[in-house]
Scaffold this motif. Structure first.
Motif, PDB file in Angstrom:
ATOM      1  N   GLY A   1       0.812  -1.214   0.000  1.00  0.00           N
ATOM      2  CA  GLY A   1       0.000   0.000   0.000  1.00  0.00           C
ATOM      3  C   GLY A   1       0.841   1.256   0.000  1.00  0.00           C
ATOM      4  O   GLY A   1       0.536   2.230  -0.702  1.00  0.00           O
ATOM      5  N   LYS A   2       1.913   1.248   0.783  1.00  0.00           N
ATOM      6  CA  LYS A   2       2.801   2.406   0.823  1.00  0.00           C
ATOM      7  C   LYS A   2       3.443   2.638  -0.538  1.00  0.00           C
ATOM      8  O   LYS A   2       3.464   3.768  -1.052  1.00  0.00           O
ATOM      9  N   ALA A   3       3.971   1.558  -1.135  1.00  0.00           N
ATOM     10  CA  ALA A   3       4.696   1.692  -2.406  1.00  0.00           C
ATOM     11  C   ALA A   3       3.785   2.177  -3.528  1.00  0.00           C
ATOM     12  O   ALA A   3       4.146   3.082  -4.290  1.00  0.00           O
ATOM     13  N   ILE A   4       2.590   1.577  -3.630  1.00  0.00           N
ATOM     14  CA  ILE A   4       1.722   1.974  -4.752  1.00  0.00           C
ATOM     15  C   ILE A   4       1.120   3.364  -4.528  1.00  0.00           C
ATOM     16  O   ILE A   4       0.829   4.081  -5.487  1.00  0.00           O
ATOM     17  N   THR A   5       0.971   3.758  -3.258  1.00  0.00           N
ATOM     18  CA  THR A   5       0.507   5.125  -2.988  1.00  0.00           C
ATOM     19  C   THR A   5       1.571   6.133  -3.384  1.00  0.00           C
ATOM     20  O   THR A   5       1.288   7.152  -4.026  1.00  0.00           O
ATOM     21  N   LEU A   6       2.820   5.840  -3.011  1.00  0.00           N
ATOM     22  CA  LEU A   6       3.920   6.742  -3.376  1.00  0.00           C
ATOM     23  C   LEU A   6       4.088   6.833  -4.891  1.00  0.00           C
ATOM     24  O   LEU A   6       4.265   7.922  -5.441  1.00  0.00           O
ATOM     25  N   THR A   7       4.059   5.678  -5.552  1.00  0.00           N
ATOM     26  CA  THR A   7       4.243   5.705  -7.012  1.00  0.00           C
ATOM     27  C   THR A   7       3.086   6.425  -7.703  1.00  0.00           C
ATOM     28  O   THR A   7       3.295   7.123  -8.695  1.00  0.00           O
ATOM     29  N   THR A   8       1.876   6.276  -7.156  1.00  0.00           N
ATOM     30  CA  THR A   8       0.740   6.999  -7.741  1.00  0.00           C
ATOM     31  C   THR A   8       0.905   8.501  -7.558  1.00  0.00           C
ATOM     32  O   THR A   8       0.636   9.284  -8.485  1.00  0.00           O
ATOM     33  N   ILE A   9       1.357   8.915  -6.366  1.00  0.00           N
ATOM     34  CA  ILE A   9       1.608  10.345  -6.132  1.00  0.00           C
ATOM     35  C   ILE A   9       2.637  10.868  -7.123  1.00  0.00           C
ATOM     36  O   ILE A   9       2.490  11.948  -7.708  1.00  0.00           O
ATOM     37  N   ILE A  10       3.677  10.067  -7.354  1.00  0.00           N
ATOM     38  CA  ILE A  10       4.740  10.467  -8.292  1.00  0.00           C
ATOM     39  C   ILE A  10       4.193  10.560  -9.713  1.00  0.00           C
ATOM     40  O   ILE A  10       4.423  11.536 -10.434  1.00  0.00           O
ATOM     41  N   LEU A  11       3.452   9.535 -10.124  1.00  0.00           N
ATOM     42  CA  LEU A  11       2.910   9.519 -11.483  1.00  0.00           C
ATOM     43  C   LEU A  11       1.916  10.661 -11.698  1.00  0.00           C
ATOM     44  O   LEU A  11       1.953  11.341 -12.736  1.00  0.00           O
ATOM     45  N   VAL A  12       1.036  10.866 -10.722  1.00  0.00           N
ATOM     46  CA  VAL A  12       0.050  11.948 -10.855  1.00  0.00           C
ATOM     47  C   VAL A  12       0.746  13.300 -10.877  1.00  0.00           C
ATOM     48  O   VAL A  12       0.383  14.188 -11.672  1.00  0.00           O
ATOM     49  N   SER A  13       1.752  13.473 -10.028  1.00  0.00           N
ATOM     50  CA  SER A  13       2.504  14.733 -10.026  1.00  0.00           C
ATOM     51  C   SER A  13       3.151  14.970 -11.383  1.00  0.00           C
ATOM     52  O   SER A  13       3.138  16.085 -11.910  1.00  0.00           O
ATOM     53  N   GLY A  14       3.716  13.895 -11.943  1.00  0.00           N
ATOM     54  CA  GLY A  14       4.372  14.014 -13.246  1.00  0.00           C
ATOM     55  C   GLY A  14       3.398  14.325 -14.360  1.00  0.00           C
ATOM     56  O   GLY A  14       3.605  15.249 -15.155  1.00  0.00           O
TER      57      GLY A  14
END
Length: 751
Positions: free
Chosen positions: A690-703
């Protein structure tokens, strides 16, 4: 595989490849070709190519409007405009310039065809007579002069199929000539202008997004790791990976185009998401007391299958666009998919070696942050279990509502809809749409039917007159150039230029003017009839009113032709570049479904084989199809139309969004292989992943959110819609996927 010796070898190899690209740099060039948006597997394209070989390309022209107040009938203004026309006409790669300035009207006398100038300004009396003749005639208003008479048009026909480079040079020369002539009130629009402007914008935006992506990555890495090496190592890997990714299509001779603007952001954030998964596991091992060497080897070996699988599915999501029939989308999908795999290679080849070189590092406040995440994920998991009936119901209701919206989506696109309203280029085209009958070419092929001998037969002309009246009334066209317009002009010439004689001739009048038709055809500024007189064209211009209205008008036209036009005498077929672009938009549903079905099949096949379960394939698809439906519903709610450049986003979004589900399932398999019960394994997976996919989603959405600042419509919508779809996918993976897995576990008797 990731031991120190192997990692250093991979790092050295990466350095050699990078140096090779630097020393043998590919040729960097940008291009924007309207025809790259034509569907290549459509019979309409083949027909247009045949039509073009006979009559020429329909959009190789430039519109120049010169303004003067209160009207253009001023001798000084007309003299200056005439000098400009001569200058442009003498330029290399200009075939002809049509305007009122030197247009001559034919007169038929016993001695043959003679001509007299339409517009004379040598004396005031001649100028006044010319003004009255022009403004009182429907032949010229909204054609070569606007209705109020304060703008005159120069219609510049440039060399057929002119190259982008030659078009740029010609446009610069023409624009310079207009400015140097002292005109301050003028508008210009046309293909060579639009292509040049698009490429300039692409170059600016490509550089901008490359820089913005770099700044964004540094900021995100700082916020996540708060350490120098946690920023530098990923940044080096991403820069080199992007360098490799862009070099490949350039080496293969593929110029950067409008879709390439998105690649810096797409590849950077996807690569960064992969790095986060590796770093998260690496830091986890360090936190549990492993040595740096063991932490590197174990984390990369453990995460490699999941990251490779997510990179592969993302790449396939993009690559599925290759199975569309539009060249721009095909190559964007192919090279972006290849770029995703290249970014994956750069990560696994470069980062382990760099981690061996630098000291082991830790995140700031690592223990506190890790504990906060664990507490948050435990609460989230408890929330899911406590609402295992409510959550599916809410998902069902939202999905049904969005399906209603999807069913009401409009398919509609414009030639310049990639540019924002108010852009200088758009304003220029809008001006000609409002004042000169349109900026968009509209072409019809006219062929004689089986009972006709040639295009100038009375029965054929009668059918042509019915059709021209129909398109004039319904398509709201500008001036029409056709065999019938030529015949009407010749009929006027037989009657001493009387404006009322510009009309359909009687049988006797037609017989009398036929001896002059050959000479009249030779004097025509554009070719309108084939040499055997059996094939001709109707050429006009219309406002760019969008493909949706164009489809309605085309259907209405087909019905009219079927019921009102005798095809034994005349066979009509719509053609031309504008028609082909509209067809591309009309085929959007087919193009979208073709890509999605291919992506669904590949993802289901790969995950099914890896996890050896068809149930897993279905489970991974369900929470990733739902975000696509929600994205479609959001498009309807915000009034975003379906077109080629928005429809492809469904495939792209699926390819990226499915990554979270794959990471979740990979972790679950690892936990189950450790002998843990189904429910406990699911809990551990939820907390850790959950932590990893939340972080990666934040990164992808930010990008992807950065792309909303683009001036290009395709880039703006990519940023907006993909960002929302990724958020929807995260919600589905954290709320719905665990419940689906819990249901499967019960069915298997493991819960």
């Amino acid at each position: 595989m990731f031991k120190k010796k192997n990692s250093f070898f991979a790092l050295g190899l990466s350095g050699l490849v990078t140096l090779g690209i630097i020393f043998f740099q590919p040729n960097i060039n940008f291009d924007y070709d309207f025809e790259s948006f034509f569907p290549q597997d459509d019979g309409e394209l083949s027909f247009y190519q045949e039509f073009r070989s006979e009559f020429g390309n329909d959009n190789d022209y430039l519109l120049i409007a010169l303004g003067h107040r209160p009207d253009v009938f001023d001798s000084g203004f007309l003299e200056k405009a005439s000098l400009l026309k001569k200058t442009i006409k003498g330029m290399e790669r200009v075939e002809k310039v049509i305007s009122l300035l030197d247009l001559e009207e034919p007169m038929i006398s016993p001695f043959g065809i003679r001509s007299q100038p339409l517009l004379e300004w040598d004396e005031q009396v001649n100028l006044t007579r010319s003004k009255n003749r022009i403004l009182e005639s429907n032949q010229w208003k909204k054609n070569l002069i606007n209705e109020t008479g304060n703008y005159i048009l120069l219609l510049v026909h440039n060399q057929q199929m002119i190259s982008k480079e030659e078009g740029d040079i010609l446009y610069r020369n023409i624009f310079g000539a207009v400015e140097n002539s002292g005109f301050t009130d003028f508008y210009i629009a046309g293909k060579i202008q639009a292509q040049g402007e698009f490429v300039n914008l692409m170059q600016d935006e490509f550089s901008s997004f490359l820089g913005i992506s770099g700044v964004l990555i540094v900021l995100l890495l700082f916020l996540i790791f708060r350490t120098l090496w946690g920023i530098l190592i990923p940044l080096i890997a991403l820069m080199i990976g992007f360098f490799w990714s862009i070099a490949i299509p350039l080496y293969l001779g593929k110029p950067l185009d409008i879709m390439s603007v998105m690649q810096p952001t797409i590849l950077s954030v996807i690569g960064l998401a992969a790095i986060i998964h590796f770093f998260n596991q690496y830091l986890n091992y360090l936190r549990h007391g492993y040595t740096k060497e063991d932490a590197i080897e174990k984390s990369f070996l453990e995460i490699l299958p999941a990251v490779f699988l997510t990179s592969l599915t993302t790449a396939l999501g993009f690559a599925s666009l290759y199975f569309t029939s539009v060249p721009t989308l095909k190559f964007f999908g192919l090279y972006t998919g290849l770029g995703v795999l290249v970014m994956f290679l750069s990560v696994i080849l470069i980062i382990p070696g760099l981690l061996y070189i630098v000291p082991a590092f830790k995140q700031k406040n690592e223990e506190k942050n890790a504990e906060n995440w664990r507490i948050g994920m435990r609460k989230a998991f408890s929330f899911v279990l406590l609402n295992k009936k409510t959550i599916p119901l809410i998902f069902l209701l939202i999905t049904i509502s969005c399906l209603f919206g999807v069913s009401r989506l409009k398919v509609n696109g414009y030639i310049l809809d990639n540019l924002p309203v108010g852009h200088e280029l758009v304003e220029g085209f809008d001006f000609f749409d409002k004042n000169f009958g349109g900026s968009k070419p509209l072409e019809f092929s006219l062929q004689v039917g089986e009972e006709a001998e040639n295009i100038f037969q009375m029965e054929v002309l009668k059918e042509m007159e019915k059709f021209e009246r129909f398109i004039s009334d319904n398509f709201e066209t500008g001036a029409i150039i056709s065999p019938l317009s030529l015949v009407k002009k010749m009929n006027q010439a037989q009657n001493s230029g009387n404006e009322k004689a510009y009309a359909f001739p009687s049988q006797g009048q037609l017989i009398r003017l036929k001896p002059y038709l050959k000479e009249a055809l030779e004097l025509s500024p554009v070719k309108i009839v084939s040499d055997d007189l059996k094939w001709s064209r109707i050429s006009t211009r219309v406002e760019d009113y969008g493909s949706e209205k164009g489809k309605r008008l085309k259907d209405k036209m087909e019905a009219f032709l079927e019921s009102e036009v005798n095809q034994a005498y005349l066979v009509v077929r719509m053609t031309g570049t504008s028609h082909l672009i509209d067809i591309s938009h009309e085929s959007v549903t087919d193009q979208m479904l073709r890509g999605l079905v291919f992506a669904f099949f590949l993802v289901a096949l790969i995950t099914g084989l890896l996890f050896r379960s068809w149930r897993v394939s279905i489970i991974i698809l369900v929470p990733n199809i739902i975000p696509l439906i929600w994205m479609g519903g959001m498009m309807w709610a915000f009034g975003i139309d379906l077109k080629l450049t928005t429809a492809i986003l469904f495939t792209v979004a699926f390819g990226i969004a499915v990554d979270d589900s794959i990471h979740f399932m990979s972790k679950l398999r690892l936990e189950l292989n450790k002998g843990r019960t189904w429910l406990y394994a699911l809990k551990r997976t939820f907390i850790d992943t959950g932590k990893a996919i939340t972080l990666t989603t934040i990164i992808l959405v930010s990008g992807f959110s950065v792309l909303i600042f683009s001036q290009f419509g395709v880039t703006f919508y990519s940023g907006l819609l993909i960002s929302f779809s990724l958020v929807f996918a995260l919600v589905a993976d954290l709320l719905l996927l665990p419940l689906l897995l819990l249901f499967i576990g019960k069915r298997l008797g493991k819960v």
